[in-house]
Scaffold this active site. Sequence first.
Site, PDB file in Angstrom:
ATOM      1  N   GLY A 233       0.834  -1.199   0.000  1.00 35.35           N
ATOM      2  CA  GLY A 233       0.000   0.000   0.000  1.00 35.35           C
ATOM      3  C   GLY A 233       0.861   1.239   0.000  1.00 35.35           C
ATOM      4  O   GLY A 233       1.975   1.236  -0.545  1.00 35.35           O
ATOM      5  N   SER A 234       0.366   2.280   0.624  1.00 28.22           N
ATOM      6  CA  SER A 234       1.066   3.570   0.584  1.00 28.22           C
ATOM      7  C   SER A 234       2.284   3.577   1.510  1.00 28.22           C
ATOM      8  O   SER A 234       2.343   2.832   2.493  1.00 28.22           O
ATOM      9  CB  SER A 234       0.115   4.684   1.003  1.00 28.22           C
ATOM     10  OG  SER A 234      -0.269   4.493   2.343  1.00 28.22           O
ATOM     11  N   ASN A 235       3.220   4.489   1.227  1.00 27.42           N
ATOM     12  CA  ASN A 235       4.408   4.615   2.076  1.00 27.42           C
ATOM     13  C   ASN A 235       4.049   5.077   3.480  1.00 27.42           C
ATOM     14  O   ASN A 235       4.630   4.636   4.460  1.00 27.42           O
ATOM     15  CB  ASN A 235       5.390   5.606   1.451  1.00 27.42           C
ATOM     16  CG  ASN A 235       6.191   4.930   0.377  1.00 27.42           C
ATOM     17  OD1 ASN A 235       5.604   4.423  -0.573  1.00 27.42           O
ATOM     18  ND2 ASN A 235       7.495   4.872   0.521  1.00 27.42           N
ATOM     19  N   VAL A 237       1.301   4.616   5.296  1.00 25.28           N
ATOM     20  CA  VAL A 237       0.769   3.542   6.157  1.00 25.28           C
ATOM     21  C   VAL A 237       1.827   2.462   6.361  1.00 25.28           C
ATOM     22  O   VAL A 237       1.996   1.935   7.470  1.00 25.28           O
ATOM     23  CB  VAL A 237      -0.538   2.972   5.548  1.00 25.28           C
ATOM     24  CG1 VAL A 237      -0.989   1.736   6.307  1.00 25.28           C
ATOM     25  CG2 VAL A 237      -1.627   4.029   5.553  1.00 25.28           C
ATOM     26  N   GLY A 238       2.568   2.156   5.305  1.00 21.80           N
ATOM     27  CA  GLY A 238       3.595   1.113   5.415  1.00 21.80           C
ATOM     28  C   GLY A 238       4.612   1.421   6.512  1.00 21.80           C
ATOM     29  O   GLY A 238       4.940   0.569   7.337  1.00 21.80           O
ATOM     30  N   GLU A 255       5.629  -3.543   0.866  1.00 26.50           N
ATOM     31  CA  GLU A 255       5.777  -3.177  -0.544  1.00 26.50           C
ATOM     32  C   GLU A 255       4.983  -1.902  -0.757  1.00 26.50           C
ATOM     33  O   GLU A 255       3.775  -1.882  -0.522  1.00 26.50           O
ATOM     34  CB  GLU A 255       5.270  -4.282  -1.471  1.00 26.50           C
ATOM     35  CG  GLU A 255       6.171  -5.505  -1.519  1.00 26.50           C
ATOM     36  CD  GLU A 255       7.620  -5.199  -1.858  1.00 26.50           C
ATOM     37  OE1 GLU A 255       7.890  -4.182  -2.532  1.00 26.50           O
ATOM     38  OE2 GLU A 255       8.495  -5.958  -1.405  1.00 26.50           O
ATOM     39  N   GLN A 336      -9.350   9.005  -5.038  1.00 23.83           N
ATOM     40  CA  GLN A 336      -8.241   8.768  -5.962  1.00 23.83           C
ATOM     41  C   GLN A 336      -8.313   9.747  -7.137  1.00 23.83           C
ATOM     42  O   GLN A 336      -7.302  10.291  -7.562  1.00 23.83           O
ATOM     43  CB  GLN A 336      -8.308   7.303  -6.435  1.00 23.83           C
ATOM     44  CG  GLN A 336      -7.019   6.749  -6.959  1.00 23.83           C
ATOM     45  CD  GLN A 336      -5.872   6.793  -5.962  1.00 23.83           C
ATOM     46  OE1 GLN A 336      -6.029   6.452  -4.799  1.00 23.83           O
ATOM     47  NE2 GLN A 336      -4.712   7.235  -6.410  1.00 23.83           N
ATOM     48  N   GLU A 390       4.318   9.839  -6.009  1.00 25.67           N
ATOM     49  CA  GLU A 390       3.484   8.823  -6.664  1.00 25.67           C
ATOM     50  C   GLU A 390       2.084   9.390  -6.874  1.00 25.67           C
ATOM     51  O   GLU A 390       1.444   9.822  -5.923  1.00 25.67           O
ATOM     52  CB  GLU A 390       3.411   7.561  -5.797  1.00 25.67           C
ATOM     53  CG  GLU A 390       2.641   6.456  -6.467  1.00 25.67           C
ATOM     54  CD  GLU A 390       2.658   5.147  -5.682  1.00 25.67           C
ATOM     55  OE1 GLU A 390       2.320   5.166  -4.490  1.00 25.67           O
ATOM     56  OE2 GLU A 390       3.013   4.108  -6.279  1.00 25.67           O
TER      57      GLU A 390
END
Length: 487
Positions: A233-235, A237-238, A255, A336, A390
């Site tokens: 997912g997103s950076n 949250v990651g 990822e 989005q 992104e």
Amino acid sequence: MTVKANTQIFLNYVDGEWCESISKEVIGNESPSNTEDVVGSVQKSTRKDLEEAIAAAKSAKKKWGNLTGNERADYLYKAADILESRLEEIATCMAREMGKTLAESKGETARGVAILRYYAGEGLRKVGDVIPSTDSEALMFTTRAPLGVVGVITPWNFPVAIPIWKSAPALIYGNTVVIKPATEAAVTGAKVIECFADAGFPSGVINMVTGQGSVIGQGLADHPDVNGITFTGSNKVGRQIGQSVLARGGKYQLEMGGKNPVIVASDADIDLAVNATISGGLRSTGQKCTATSRVIVQSDVYESFKDKLIEKVREIKVGNSLLDETWMGPSSSEGQLDTVLSYIRKGINEGAELLIGGERLTGGDYDNGYYVQPTVFEGVTNEMAIAQEEIFGPVLALMKVNSLEEGLQLANDVEYGLSASIFTTNIKKMLTFINDMEAGLVRVNAESAGVELQAPFGGMKQSSSHSREQGQAAIEFFTAIKTVFVK
Ligand SMILES: NC(=O)C1=CN([C@@H]2O[C@H](COP(=O)(O)OP(=O)(O)OC[C@H]3O[C@@H](n4cnc5c(N)ncnc54)[C@H](OP(=O)(O)O)[C@@H]3O)[C@@H](O)[C@H]2O)C=CC1
Ligand SMILES: O=C(O)CCC(=O)C(=O)O
């Protein structure tokens, strides 16, 4: 949101049973192609629901881990057969729920079937090595132990393939699973879990709990009985998940995003490069972590590349993901779409030149969905947000360079390092690119998106936690090595 009377409500899957959340609340998912089409509803679960799923996975792990790989494989083969028999229905659900075209949705579902079969095959492959001991009377070898309970947190952009490419290796290597699919694509996720349920996996081996990321996803990350977390997912949250899991000594795999470049060298096959840029950048409405977003072109072929690219982009048919003539569907949600439009505005404000697209599509059926024009900018410099961040939308940024060295310097000048392509017929340029490009996937004369299930997948720099998923590389995350010394 209100749930239409004829909308199917999907339950959680816990300890071999389909169950309602104790919250008694559901979340309805409407199609981004046509918001009047309500695809289904899922449970808005609570931490208490999650506790039950984790407890079930914990109590199932010993017995499951003690089965042979061959026995575990039988369940995966059965799940693959069931998914294959439901391919049309599940692909249609995916296309409706997150807006990927039906053709791409079918391709992804078929890929899910292939991944299940690939990992079923892993059940009979070697798990260790014999290592010569310095003691002539000893036998030394490695074997592997499962982590235990694995939490799987997945995004909406590959709602069949990603849950499967994380769960299938977790299961074959002897772990039990609690999965939290992305809310936006959770109906499709629930249908995938139905395939596992119908394959007869023992109770507690695979569980699914739907609900908000901040409640269920974070709950998985924080729980001491969850031994490993695999996330895409997103950076933002990651990173948060990584920190939570690290703080309690668990294992994690992340990822995340990409800002993937394509370099078009002066000796490239221009038609090939144009087609691959369009496919890599605009398929799935640009909503892939491997999507092409920066197109770095050598000046002597820049004009001819640009003209051909614009001509092809003009031909793209945007529409409802279920229609045969549609090449590109909508953005997956209103949020989005807003993100994509705001990046387009930023690009214009920062001085990039809009060559084509740039607007929300309106009028007729477009008014019921989240459609945006495929968009190409030129005159993009590396300081601009559209060159660095992104976007996750159908937006390409053209950049002109005078040499491969300059192109590589621009290509590497971002925080991400997931995927990158070069188009060239010159072997020296290929080798320079392969050596110098800072990316986990380096592709020559092929688009930046599209990964093969039997090969390692993951990024460098801020794109991942530096581990790899898929192929045999998956064993490194889902197991721990035990070095055995016998005398
Ligand atoms: N690398 C990739 O493939 C992807 C990248 N992205 C990037 O992220 C952006 C935002 O997309 P978005 O869907 O919001 O991505 P998120 O990172 O928010 O969501 C990914 C998964 O994490 C869950 N989640 C959300 N918040 C938390 C939390 N606090 N703790 C644990 N889990 C959580 C989500 O649940 P829920 O769905 O319930 O929110 C979902 O299952 C995109 O625009 C794109 O740039 C997005 C998807 C995939
Ligand atoms: O390019 C692909 O097939 C995989 C992309 C991916 O993993 C993602 O977008 O999350």
